[in-house]
Design a protein around this motif. Structure first.
Motif, PDB file in Angstrom:
ATOM      1  N   GLY A  99      24.375   2.095 -51.684  1.00 46.14           N
ATOM      2  CA  GLY A  99      24.249   0.694 -52.082  1.00 46.14           C
ATOM      3  C   GLY A  99      22.920   0.090 -51.640  1.00 46.14           C
ATOM      4  N   CYS A 100      22.004   0.919 -51.208  1.00 43.08           N
ATOM      5  CA  CYS A 100      20.736   0.433 -50.661  1.00 43.08           C
ATOM      6  C   CYS A 100      19.895  -0.241 -51.749  1.00 43.08           C
ATOM      7  CB  CYS A 100      19.980   1.622 -50.079  1.00 43.08           C
ATOM      8  SG  CYS A 100      18.362   1.222 -49.461  1.00 43.08           S
ATOM      9  N   GLU A 101      19.404  -1.465 -51.452  1.00 44.08           N
ATOM     10  CA  GLU A 101      18.691  -2.220 -52.485  1.00 44.08           C
ATOM     11  C   GLU A 101      17.241  -1.771 -52.627  1.00 44.08           C
ATOM     12  OE1 GLU A 101      19.174  -6.387 -51.918  1.00 44.08           O
ATOM     13  OE2 GLU A 101      21.312  -6.283 -52.435  1.00 44.08           O
ATOM     14  N   ASP A 102      16.675  -1.318 -51.545  1.00 41.88           N
ATOM     15  CA  ASP A 102      15.265  -0.903 -51.610  1.00 41.88           C
ATOM     16  C   ASP A 102      15.123   0.494 -51.008  1.00 41.88           C
ATOM     17  OD1 ASP A 102      12.575  -0.661 -51.688  1.00 41.88           O
ATOM     18  OD2 ASP A 102      12.129  -2.509 -50.583  1.00 41.88           O
ATOM     19  N   PRO A 103      15.513   1.501 -51.784  1.00 39.19           N
ATOM     20  CA  PRO A 103      15.478   2.861 -51.235  1.00 39.19           C
ATOM     21  C   PRO A 103      14.080   3.313 -50.861  1.00 39.19           C
ATOM     22  CG  PRO A 103      16.225   2.861 -53.540  1.00 39.19           C
ATOM     23  CD  PRO A 103      16.092   1.442 -53.127  1.00 39.19           C
ATOM     24  N   ARG A 163      11.749   1.584 -49.543  1.00 35.49           N
ATOM     25  CA  ARG A 163      11.461   1.070 -48.203  1.00 35.49           C
ATOM     26  C   ARG A 163      12.208   1.882 -47.144  1.00 35.49           C
ATOM     27  NH1 ARG A 163      12.686  -5.003 -45.988  1.00 35.49           N
ATOM     28  NH2 ARG A 163      12.643  -4.420 -43.786  1.00 35.49           N
ATOM     29  N   ASP A 186      21.441  10.373 -51.990  1.00 45.08           N
ATOM     30  CA  ASP A 186      21.810   9.212 -52.806  1.00 45.08           C
ATOM     31  C   ASP A 186      20.688   8.801 -53.758  1.00 45.08           C
ATOM     32  OD1 ASP A 186      24.327   8.999 -51.740  1.00 45.08           O
ATOM     33  OD2 ASP A 186      23.658   7.788 -50.039  1.00 45.08           O
ATOM     34  N   HIS A 187      19.445   9.138 -53.416  1.00 44.65           N
ATOM     35  CA  HIS A 187      18.306   8.753 -54.257  1.00 44.65           C
ATOM     36  C   HIS A 187      17.374   9.931 -54.464  1.00 44.65           C
ATOM     37  CE1 HIS A 187      19.531   4.572 -54.086  1.00 44.65           C
ATOM     38  NE2 HIS A 187      19.817   4.796 -52.817  1.00 44.65           N
ATOM     39  N   GLN A 226      32.124   4.887 -51.736  1.00 48.42           N
ATOM     40  CA  GLN A 226      31.643   5.622 -52.905  1.00 48.42           C
ATOM     41  C   GLN A 226      32.522   6.832 -53.217  1.00 48.42           C
ATOM     42  OE1 GLN A 226      28.511   5.367 -54.750  1.00 48.42           O
ATOM     43  NE2 GLN A 226      28.766   3.282 -54.016  1.00 48.42           N
TER      44      GLN A 226
END
Ligand code: ZN
Length: 609
Positions: free
Chosen positions: A526-530, A532, A460-461, A31
């Motif tokens: 790149g986390c698909e389910d932040p 979780r 990141d989120h 990133q």
């Protein structure tokens, strides 16, 4: 003063990666972007730029900040100036008092801004003069040197006529204060009397162009050789130009240097022009100085390699030799391309074109080999001669970064001088500077892993911040520093602006590095389910918190038993068991429903602490 909202707007509309790339060669890694730090000398990139977080951080010297801080530090300019520049670039209008309402506004602009404005104006005037009637000698000179129009254009060449008052007169007509022209080294006061005279006369003008296209200073070359006047003169030190800090031609060469991974270092400005038009667009020159440490570092920020191609005479070889330790010290892969006696890069390019230059470059030798050859070539094989040769070679060998290469060179030198290699090593020890230890270890403390992970996730989120806050996450963090940083992060993220630079500035000194590493890791980018990932984080923190409290209860219970309060001891022991049960339940619940379930801590028992 610039309102905060405007500052945020400028930051949002500026791409920090592009701004930094004007000064540092950046390579993408995941990133983020990495390059060699402009704030400390280093050989492997630890300077990182984070596009999404709009900040930079150096893992070596710990410099950190946003795009404003970067420009302030790298260009040594005050905040207001940097902000106005960036506002211009980003197309953000700043509320500025208009000149007619505020006649002092012009005077109050910074000295640097006024200097650059005058330099740009002067570069324009010199260009005009090159094209005008009075520019005939300049045009004749460039024609004789076979410099093409497109090169004249891209290097913004100009001409200063052979007269004492062309520029000084023009500046006076344009109301430029003579003090400013003097400060910029363009004009000088007349010795006996009033007024000023031009410093550049009868010269081709080579503007030195900075990373953002600004004109920093000028070099001038006589169009007619002979007479008392020096062949070359350059701008003296001014508020915008410091000798030995820039490279002539870098604005035009930067792309090619990056692309080829190698710069071509020549002595003269004309060499630069000739090589560019022969297709060797990575050529730069040090503007009238021997290569300085700062110039070596500057070029190293764009490419790992430099080929030195200096004039093929004794002076040129000597200058090349002097550049070698500087380049090695910055871990540059330095090579020397030798020209025949009496040849220079310009004459070679004109005689044989780009192909002849390419052939010469292919024959380039590693700089240390070249330097040792040079030293040996003029060494008398007497004892004092050989001692001198070792002493001369020692700093060079010390600058070789690779230890095995250094050993090989030491052996080669010893053999050539017919000496035991031990003599060479003794000289190396004598010449070694006492290197101070880098920053003392132990100043940097890590964060607990769960906290570090949570910070990385929130960075990141940031949209998860309200959720994390509602889950009472701050109550689960034991470490004071981590709680403070987490508090700031939650507040900032909830407000919709995660200013990592500000969070770092606020973090306790000994934790700053660990916090930076967490916030900048981009491990969850790149986390698909932040959501979780957040639940997992919270479960870990909750589990640890419950475990810690259970242990505390047991300790208390033992203490109560020792003082004979058996009832209290039993009550505490039961609470500990209950906490253990809750912890197991939390883990099981999480394992049974890893993607769902509520791992909030609302039901957490408030033990008596
Ligand atoms: Zn650094």
């Amino acid at each position: 003063l610039i309102p905060d909202a405007k500052i945020d707007e400028i930051r949002d509309r500026t791409d920090i990666v592009r701004v930094v790339a004007d000064h540092v060669e950046l390579k993408r890694k995941g990133q983020n972007w990495f390059g060699l730090c402009p704030f400390h000398s280093e050989k492997t990139p630890s300077f990182s730029v984070h596009a999404q977080k709009q900040m930079f951080h150096c893992f070596g010297c710990h410099e950190t900040g946003d795009v404003f801080g970067f420009l302030m530090r790298v260009e040594g300019r005050p905040f207001g100036e940097v902000a106005r520049d960036l506002a211009n670039r980003a197309g953000v209008d700043l509320p500025e008092s208009s000149p007619e309402r505020d006649p002092g506004a012009r005077e109050r602009r910074s000295e640097r801004e006024r200097c650059l404005e005058v330099n740009a104006l002067v570069a324009g005037l010199y260009r005009q003069m090159l094209g005008a009637e009075q520019g005939a000698p300049g045009r004749a000179y460039l024609r004789e040197r076979e410099i093409r129009d497109d090169v004249i254009e891209s290097f913004q060449l100009g001409y200063a006529p052979q007269a004492w008052d062309t520029l000084s007169g023009a500046l006076a007509r344009l109301d430029v204060p003579p003090q400013l022209g003097e400060k910029l080294g363009l004009i000088a006061p007349r010795r006996g009397g009033q007024g000023h005279y031009d410093r550049f006369r009868g010269r081709i003008i080579f503007p030195l162009i900075g990373p953002a296209g600004e004109v920093l200073g000028f070099g001038g070359r006589r169009t007619i050789d002979g007479g008392d006047e020096p062949k070359y003169i350059n701008t003296p030190e001014t508020p915008v130009y410091r000798k030995g800090e820039s490279l002539y031609g870098l604005h035009a060469a930067r792309q090619a240097i990056r692309h080829e991974g190698r710069a071509l270092l020549v002595e003269g400005n004309i060499d630069v022009l000739s090589l560019h038009q022969a297709g060797h667009r990575n050529a730069v020159a040090p503007m009238g100085t021997a290569l300085t440490e700062r110039q070596a570092r500057l070029v190293r920020r764009f490419a790992p390699g430099v080929t030195v191609m200096f004039d093929g005479d004794a002076a040129g070889r000597k200058a090349a030799l002097a550049a070698v330790p500087r380049l090695l010290a910055e871990d540059v892969d330095a090579r020397i391309a030798s020209l025949g006696d009496g040849e220079d890069p310009d004459s070679l390019a004109r005689r044989g074109g780009g192909e002849a230059v390419a052939a010469c470059l292919r024959a380039a030798v590693p700089a240390v080999d070249f330097a040792l050859q040079e030293i040996l070539a003029r060494t008398e094989r007497t004892i004092p001669g050989r001692v001198r040769a070792i002493e001369e070679a020692a700093p060079l060998l010390l600058a070789v970064p690779n230890a095995s290469a250094r050993d090989l060179y030491a052996g080669k030198l010893a053999a050539a001088l017919d000496l035991d290699v031990g003599h060479v090593y003794r000289a190396l020890r004598g010449a070694a500077p006492q290197v101070a230890e880098a920053r003392p270890a132990g100043q940097v403390r890590d964060l607990p892993p769960a906290e570090a992970q949570l910070l990385a996730l929130l960075a990141d989120h940031p949209e998860l911040a309200p959720l994390a806050g509602a889950a009472g996450v701050l109550g689960l963090v034991e470490d004071d520093a981590a709680r403070r940083v987490l508090g700031c992060t939650l507040a900032a993220a909830s407000a919709g602006r995660l200013d990592v630079a500000a969070i770092l500035a606020d973090a306790p000194e000994d934790r700053r590095e660990a916090v930076a590493r967490a916030l900048l890791s981009s491990s969850f980018a790149g986390c698909e389910d932040p959501a979780r990932a957040l639940r997992e984080c919270l479960a870990r923190l909750l589990g640890r918190s419950l475990e810690r409290r259970a242990a505390e209860m047991r300790r208390e219970s033992r203490r109560a038993e020792e003082t004979g309060d058996r009832g209290r001891a039993r009550e505490l022991a039961l609470q500990a068991v209950d906490l253990d049960r809750q912890r197991r339940a939390a883990i099981e619940n999480h394992e049974r429903h890893p993607g769902g379930g509520d791992v909030g801590v609302q039901n957490e028992p408030r033990g008596d602490r």
